[in-house]
Design a protein around this motif. Structure first.
Motif, short mmCIF file in Angstrom:
data_model
loop_
_atom_site.label_atom_id
_atom_site.label_comp_id
_atom_site.label_asym_id
_atom_site.label_seq_id
_atom_site.Cartn_x
_atom_site.Cartn_y
_atom_site.Cartn_z
N SER A 52 0.83 -1.21 0.00
CA SER A 52 0.00 0.00 0.00
C SER A 52 0.86 1.25 0.00
CB SER A 52 -0.92 0.00 1.23
OG SER A 52 -1.67 -1.19 1.30
N PHE A 53 0.21 2.39 -0.30
CA PHE A 53 0.88 3.68 -0.27
C PHE A 53 0.15 4.56 0.76
CE2 PHE A 53 1.81 1.85 -4.36
CZ PHE A 53 3.13 2.18 -4.59
N TYR A 54 0.92 5.44 1.38
CA TYR A 54 0.40 6.21 2.50
C TYR A 54 0.59 7.71 2.26
CZ TYR A 54 0.63 1.66 4.73
OH TYR A 54 0.47 0.32 5.02
N ALA A 55 -0.46 8.45 2.55
CA ALA A 55 -0.37 9.91 2.41
C ALA A 55 0.46 10.48 3.55
CB ALA A 55 -1.76 10.52 2.40
N GLU A 56 0.87 11.71 3.37
CA GLU A 56 1.72 12.36 4.36
C GLU A 56 0.89 12.80 5.57
OE1 GLU A 56 3.32 15.54 2.12
OE2 GLU A 56 4.65 14.26 0.90
N VAL A 57 1.58 12.97 6.68
CA VAL A 57 0.98 13.42 7.93
C VAL A 57 1.61 14.76 8.29
CG1 VAL A 57 0.81 12.94 10.41
CG2 VAL A 57 0.46 11.11 8.77
N PRO A 58 0.85 15.72 8.78
CA PRO A 58 1.46 17.01 9.17
C PRO A 58 2.68 16.79 10.06
CG PRO A 58 -0.91 17.16 9.32
CD PRO A 58 -0.60 15.72 9.01
N GLU A 59 3.69 17.61 9.86
CA GLU A 59 4.98 17.40 10.51
C GLU A 59 4.87 17.39 12.03
OE1 GLU A 59 9.48 19.38 10.57
OE2 GLU A 59 7.92 20.16 9.22
N TYR A 60 4.00 18.25 12.58
CA TYR A 60 3.95 18.32 14.04
C TYR A 60 3.40 17.04 14.67
CZ TYR A 60 -1.14 19.02 14.22
OH TYR A 60 -2.49 18.86 14.14
N LEU A 61 2.69 16.22 13.85
CA LEU A 61 2.14 14.97 14.36
C LEU A 61 3.12 13.81 14.24
CD1 LEU A 61 -1.57 15.16 13.13
CD2 LEU A 61 -0.69 15.51 15.44
N SER A 62 4.31 14.09 13.75
CA SER A 62 5.32 13.04 13.65
C SER A 62 6.01 12.81 14.99
CB SER A 62 6.35 13.38 12.57
OG SER A 62 7.05 14.58 12.91
N VAL A 63 5.75 13.70 15.95
CA VAL A 63 6.35 13.56 17.28
C VAL A 63 5.23 13.46 18.32
CG1 VAL A 63 8.47 14.76 16.67
CG2 VAL A 63 6.52 16.07 17.51
N ALA A 64 5.56 12.89 19.47
CA ALA A 64 4.55 12.66 20.51
C ALA A 64 3.96 13.96 21.02
CB ALA A 64 5.17 11.87 21.65
N ALA A 65 4.78 15.03 21.07
CA ALA A 65 4.29 16.31 21.60
C ALA A 65 3.11 16.83 20.78
CB ALA A 65 5.42 17.33 21.63
N GLY A 66 3.15 16.64 19.46
CA GLY A 66 2.05 17.10 18.63
C GLY A 66 0.74 16.41 18.96
N TRP A 67 0.81 15.10 19.18
CA TRP A 67 -0.40 14.37 19.54
C TRP A 67 -0.87 14.76 20.94
CZ3 TRP A 67 -3.29 11.92 16.17
CH2 TRP A 67 -2.71 11.50 14.97
N ARG A 68 0.08 14.98 21.85
CA ARG A 68 -0.32 15.41 23.21
C ARG A 68 -1.02 16.76 23.16
NH1 ARG A 68 4.84 13.42 24.81
NH2 ARG A 68 5.65 15.58 24.82
N ASP A 69 -0.50 17.68 22.36
CA ASP A 69 -1.12 19.00 22.25
C ASP A 69 -2.52 18.89 21.67
OD1 ASP A 69 1.16 20.10 23.29
OD2 ASP A 69 1.97 20.77 21.36
N LEU A 70 -2.68 18.08 20.64
CA LEU A 70 -3.99 17.93 20.00
C LEU A 70 -4.97 17.26 20.95
CD1 LEU A 70 -5.43 18.53 17.35
CD2 LEU A 70 -4.76 16.26 16.53
N GLN A 71 -4.48 16.26 21.67
CA GLN A 71 -5.36 15.58 22.64
C GLN A 71 -5.74 16.52 23.77
OE1 GLN A 71 -4.47 11.48 23.78
NE2 GLN A 71 -4.69 12.07 25.93
N ALA A 72 -4.79 17.32 24.26
CA ALA A 72 -5.09 18.28 25.32
C ALA A 72 -6.10 19.31 24.84
CB ALA A 72 -3.80 18.96 25.78
N ASN A 73 -5.99 19.71 23.58
CA ASN A 73 -6.94 20.65 23.01
C ASN A 73 -8.35 20.05 22.99
OD1 ASN A 73 -8.10 21.62 19.92
ND2 ASN A 73 -7.64 23.18 21.43
N MET A 74 -8.45 18.76 22.69
CA MET A 74 -9.74 18.08 22.69
C MET A 74 -10.33 18.02 24.10
SD MET A 74 -10.59 14.11 21.68
CE MET A 74 -9.57 13.56 23.06
N VAL A 75 -9.50 17.66 25.08
CA VAL A 75 -9.97 17.59 26.48
C VAL A 75 -10.42 18.96 26.96
CG1 VAL A 75 -9.27 17.13 28.85
CG2 VAL A 75 -8.58 15.56 27.03
N ASP A 76 -9.65 20.00 26.61
CA ASP A 76 -10.05 21.37 26.99
C ASP A 76 -11.39 21.73 26.37
OD1 ASP A 76 -7.81 21.76 28.51
OD2 ASP A 76 -6.67 22.81 26.95
N TRP A 77 -11.59 21.33 25.13
CA TRP A 77 -12.85 21.66 24.45
C TRP A 77 -14.02 20.98 25.16
CZ3 TRP A 77 -16.92 19.21 22.19
CH2 TRP A 77 -17.78 20.00 21.43
#
Length: 395
Positions: A146-171
Motif C-alpha cells: 500500500s501507499f500512505y499519504a503524508e501526515v502534518p509534521e507536528y504529528l510526527s512527534v509525541a508532543a504534537g499528539w499530546r497537544d492535539l489531545q489536550a486541546n480536545m480535552v479542553d474543548w
C-alpha cells in the motif's frame, strides 16, 4: 458491534450495463503517487494507528465508479494500487458529578476528523460522532504494497499528539455540559438526567408540605382570635339576655306598681303612690338603655368577627399564592465535568483506504470502504479523484 467511525455510508450503486465487456490494461504506473509514500510515515512509538477495513474489491469499486460517474469502464488498470489517507478518531469518557443533588452521569464522546489539521487546535464540535466500537477497525493494513499519504509534521512527534489531545480535552471541559433544575427558595435540585416532570412532582410535593404547614399556622393564629371574639360574643349575649329578662321583670313590676298606685290614690295616699311609680319607670328605663347598649356591642362584635374571618381568608389565599410562586421560580444550572473526570479511551490515526487506477485512461481514486470518511475527505472521489486538488485540505 457498532459500525466503524464514519459519516453516513454512500448510497447503494445502480450498476450500468454495456454490451462491451470491461478490459484491463497494463499496470497503471510504477511511479509513486503524488503525496504518498510506499511506507507508513514515521510516528512516535506511542501513536495509535487504526485502519478502516477494505470492504470493496477493485472490481466492485469500479462498478460503483460507473454508477457514480454514469460512465462505462471499458479500460481499467490491471492491478490498481491501494492508497491510505489519514483521518483521526478518538473516544472520550466523561463523568458529570453533581454533588448538590447527589447524582452523576457517564457519557462517551466520539470524534472523527476526516482531514488532519495543520495546527494542534480544532473546533471539535464540528467533528462529533456517535460512539463506535474500536474493534470494528483493523490494526494492520490490508496489503503490504500500500501507499500512505503524508501526515502534518507536528504529528510526527509525541508532543504534537499530546497537544492535539489536550486541546480536545479542553474543548470538552469548556463546551460539554448538562443542565439541572434548581429552585433557590426551596433549595431543591433535580438529578442529572432526571425527567423534568419527575422533578416538578417532587418540587410540588415539597411545596405542598410547606404550604400546608404555613396554612395550619395561619389558621391557628386566626382561630385563636376568632375564638376570643366568639367568647366575648357569648358573654355579651348572656348579659343582653339577662338585661332583657330584667327589663321584662321591671315592666311587669311597673304594671303591678301602677295598679297598686291607683288603689292607693283611691284611698288618698297620693305621694307614696306617685313616688313608687316613678321609681319603677326609672328602673325600667335604665334596663332598656342597658339592653340597647348590649345589643349594639353584639352588633359590633359580629362585625369584628366577619372582618377577622375575611382577613383570615385573604391571609390563607396569600399563602397559597406565595407557595405557587415559589414553585414557578425554578432556574437552570449548568454542570460541567471536571478535568480529572475526563478520560481518553483512545486517540489516534485512522487510515482510510482507496483504490487508485486508470479508468478509460483517466486517473480515478475510488473508495475501498463503505465509510462516509472517504467522501468527507474528498467529495470529488465519487466521480474520480481530481489530482489538482492535492491532499490535506481542511475539513
Amino acid at each position: 458491534p457498532a459500525a466503524a467511525p464514519a459519516q453516513p455510508a454512500a448510497p447503494a450503486p445502480t450498476y450500468t450495463t454495456d454490451s462491451q465487456p470491461m478490459k484491463t490494461v497494463q499496470d497503471y504506473s510504477e511511479v509513486i503517487p503524488h503525496g504518498f509514500t510506499p511506507t507508513p510515515p514515521k510516528l512516535s512509538a506511542g501513536t495509535y494507528q487504526y485502519y478502516l477495513p477494505v470492504e470493496y474489491s477493485p472490481e466492485i469499486a469500479v462498478r460503483q465508479w460507473e454508477s457514480w460517474s454514469r460512465q462505462v469502464a471499458r479500460q481499467v488498470t490491471e492491478r490498481p494500487r491501494l492508497l491510505y489517507r489519514p483521518a483521526m478518531v478518538s473516544q472520550v469518557f466523561a463523568r458529570f458529578d453533581h454533588r448538590a443533588s447527589g447524582t452523576m452521569q457517564d457519557y462517551t464522546f466520539a470524534f472523527v476528523v476526516p482531514n488532519l489539521p495543520s495546527v494542534p487546535y480544532l473546533s471539535w464540535g464540528d467533528y462529533q460522532s456517535s460512539p463506535f466500537d474500536p474493534h470494528s477497525l483493523d490494526t494492520n493494513p490490508y496489503s503490504t504494497g500500500s501507499f500512505y499519504a503524508e501526515v502534518p509534521e507536528y504529528l510526527s512527534v509525541a508532543a504534537g499528539w499530546r497537544d492535539l489531545q489536550a486541546n480536545m480535552v479542553d474543548w470538552i471541559y469548556q463546551n460539554m455540559s448538562m443542565q439541572v433544575l434548581y429552585n433557590p427558595i426551596l433549595k431543591l435540585y433535580s438529578g442529572l438526567g432526571e425527567d423534568q416532570r419527575d422533578y416538578v412532582s417532587r418540587l410540588q410535593a415539597m411545596a405542598r408540605q410547606g404550604r400546608d404547614q404555613e396554612l395550619d399556622q395561619v389558621a391557628q393564629r386566626y382561630n385563636k382570635r376568632l375564638d376570643t371574639i366568639e367568647d366575648r360574643y357569648r358573654r355579651k349575649t348572656h348579659r343582653a339576655e339577662a338585661e332583657r329578662d330584667e327589663l321584662k321583670a321591671r315592666k311587669r313590676e311597673e304594671m303591678l306598681v301602677g295598679a297598686e298606685s291607683l288603689a292607693q290614690l283611691a284611698r288618698g295616699s297620693i305621694g307614696f303612690a306617685l313616688s313608687r311609680n316613678l321609681r319603677q319607670q326609672r328602673y325600667a328605663g335604665q334596663s332598656e338603655e342597658y339592653l340597647k347598649m348590649h345589643e349594639a356591642d353584639l352588633s359590633a362584635i359580629a362585625q369584628e368577627y366577619d372582618a377577622v374571618q375575611a382577613e383570615m381568608e385573604q391571609a390563607l389565599q396569600a399563602v397559597n399564592e406565595k407557595w405557587g410562586d415559589m414553585v414557578r421560580k425554578t432556574e437552570q444550572v449548568t454542570v460541567s465535568p471536571q478535568k480529572k473526570d475526563i478520560s481518553v479511551v483512545f486517540f489516534g490515526l485512522c487510515w482510510v483506504p482507496y483504490w487508485d487506477a486508470a479508468v478509460n485512461g483517466v486517473p480515478a481514486r475510488m473508495p475501498a470502504s463503505s465509510s462516509g470518511l472517504s467522501y468527507s475527505q474528498d467529495p470529488a472521489v465519487q466521480g474520480g479523484y481530481n489530482v489538482s486538488m492535492g491532499y490535506g485540505q481542511s475539513y
